[in-house]
Design a protein around this motif. Structure first.
Motif, short mmCIF file in Angstrom:
data_model
loop_
_atom_site.label_atom_id
_atom_site.label_comp_id
_atom_site.label_asym_id
_atom_site.label_seq_id
_atom_site.Cartn_x
_atom_site.Cartn_y
_atom_site.Cartn_z
N THR A 47 0.84 -1.20 0.00
CA THR A 47 0.00 0.00 0.00
C THR A 47 0.87 1.25 0.00
N LEU A 48 1.92 1.25 0.78
CA LEU A 48 2.85 2.37 0.81
C LEU A 48 3.55 2.55 -0.54
N PHE A 51 1.09 4.24 -2.86
CA PHE A 51 1.04 5.67 -2.54
C PHE A 51 2.30 6.37 -3.03
N ASN A 52 3.43 5.73 -2.88
CA ASN A 52 4.70 6.27 -3.35
C ASN A 52 4.68 6.45 -4.87
#
Length: 76
Positions: A47-48, A51-52
């Motif tokens: 998920t990160l 987003f990144n």
């Protein structure tokens, strides 16, 4: 002087740094793509990474427009 001319003048002053930042963002994009390709879906790191990816593409598009605008303006 309009705000666009002022912004392009500022971008022209930092043209070298914008190019280096663009290369760094491409490197980060490659690392994020590797994470998304081989990462396990549903985890927090995946998920990160997603987003990144959005953040890199947004900042990269702004840097690209500023850099190429300054290159075009310097060529005049």
């Amino acid at each position: 002087m309009s705000w666009k001319e002022m912004l392009l003048s500022l971008a022209r002053d930092y043209q070298t740094q914008l190019g280096v930042l663009w290369l760094f963002l491409v490197f980060m994009l490659v690392l994020t793509a590797i994470t998304l390709l081989f990462g396990e879906r549903g985890t927090r790191s995946y998920t990160l990474a997603a987003f990144n990816l959005v953040l890199i593409l947004a900042v990269g598009s702004i840097v690209s427009v500023a850099y190429w605008g300054s290159v075009r303006r310097a060529a005049r």
